[in-house]
Design a protein around this motif. Structure first.
Motif: not given
Length: 225
Positions: A146-175
Motif C-alpha cells: 500500500t501507499s498511504p496518502v495524507a488527507a491534507e495532500d488530497v484536500t489540497s489537490s481537490v482545492a486546486a482543481v476547484l479553483q481552476d477546473p477547466d484544464p482538468h475536466i474529464g480527467q482522473v487523478y490517482e493520488l
C-alpha cells in the motif's frame, strides 16, 4: 452541504462557509444546495446509499444545468475494477458504479482516486493499544502493498482543481503516498519512529491463524525481535 448539525458544521461556518443541512440522496436537498453553485465537490462516507446519492446528484445537477465542475472523490481500487470483477468490497463496487453514472451524465466531472488515507484508523487508533501494551502491530493486509496518502495532500489537490477546473475536466487523478511498500516495511517505519522514545528497534513477521472478515489477506502480526 452537511448531513447533520453538529460541531463540524459550526466549524465550517466559523471558517466562512455557507452551510446547508441535507441528504445527498434526497433530490430536493441537493437542488437547494446547488442554488447559485457552479462548482461542486462530491464526497460521501461509506454508505449503502452511496450509488443512490451519486445518481441523485447527477440528475439534479444535470437538470439545473449550472455546474462548471463536479469533483468526485473516489478511491484507487476503482482503477483495477471492471464491470464483472468480483474481488472488491460492496462499497468499492458502489463507488465504481457511481463513477460510471457521473461519466455518463455528461457533467463536467473530475475524478480523484486516492489510496488509503494515512490518517485511517488502521494506521492510528486501531493499532495504538497493541503497540503501546505489547509492542505489536496487527494489520489485515497479508502480503499486500500500500501507499498511504495524507488527507491534507488530497484536500489540497481537490482545492486546486476547484479553483481552476477547466484544464482538468474529464480527467482522473490517482493520488498516492511517496512509495508503495508491504507491511513489513511499514512496521519498520513505526519501529524507527517509536525507537526514538523507547527500546523498540526492529520487527519480525509472524503469521496469525485468524482472518479479518471482509478484508483481503490473512492477519499478520508485526512485532519487535
Amino acid at each position: 452541504m452537511v448531513h447533520r448539525e453538529d460541531e463540524r458544521a459550526q466549524a465550517l461556518r466559523d471558517n466562512g462557509a455557507q452551510v446547508v443541512v441535507g441528504d445527498l440522496a434526497r433530490p430536493s436537498d441537493v437542488a437547494a444546495a446547488l442554488v447559485g453553485c457552479e462548482r461542486m465537490f462530491f464526497v460521501m462516507s461509506v454508505s449503502p446509499v452511496y450509488l443512490e446519492a451519486a445518481v441523485t446528484v447527477a440528475t439534479v445537477a444535470r437538470e439545473a444545468g449550472a455546474l462548471k465542475a463536479l469533483v468526485s472523490l473516489s478511491q484507487m481500487t476503482v482503477s483495477q475494477m471492471t464491470a464483472v470483477s468480483s474481488v472488491e468490497s460492496k462499497q468499492q463496487r458502489l463507488q465504481w458504479q457511481a463513477e460510471q453514472v457521473l461519466r455518463w451524465s455528461g457533467l463536467p466531472v473530475v475524478q480523484i482516486r486516492p489510496t488509503v488515507l494515512l490518517e485511517n484508523p488502521l494506521f492510528t487508533t486501531l493499532i495504538a493499544r497493541s503497540l503501546a501494551e505489547e509492542r505489536v502491530i496487527q494489520l489485515p493486509f497479508g502480503g499486500g502493498r500500500t501507499s498511504p496518502v495524507a488527507a491534507e495532500d488530497v484536500t489540497s489537490s481537490v482545492a486546486a482543481v476547484l479553483q481552476d477546473p477547466d484544464p482538468h475536466i474529464g480527467q482522473v487523478y490517482e493520488l498516492t503516498g511517496p512509495r508503495s511498500q508491504d507491511m513489513t516495511r511499514v512496521a519498520e517505519e513505526y519501529s524507527r519512529a517509536v525507537g526514538r522514545r523507547g527500546p523498540m528497534s526492529t520487527f519480525r513477521l509472524t503469521h496469525g491463524p485468524a482472518r479479518f472478515p471482509g478484508v483481503m489477506g490473512y492477519r499478520r502480526t508485526y512485532k519487535p525481535t
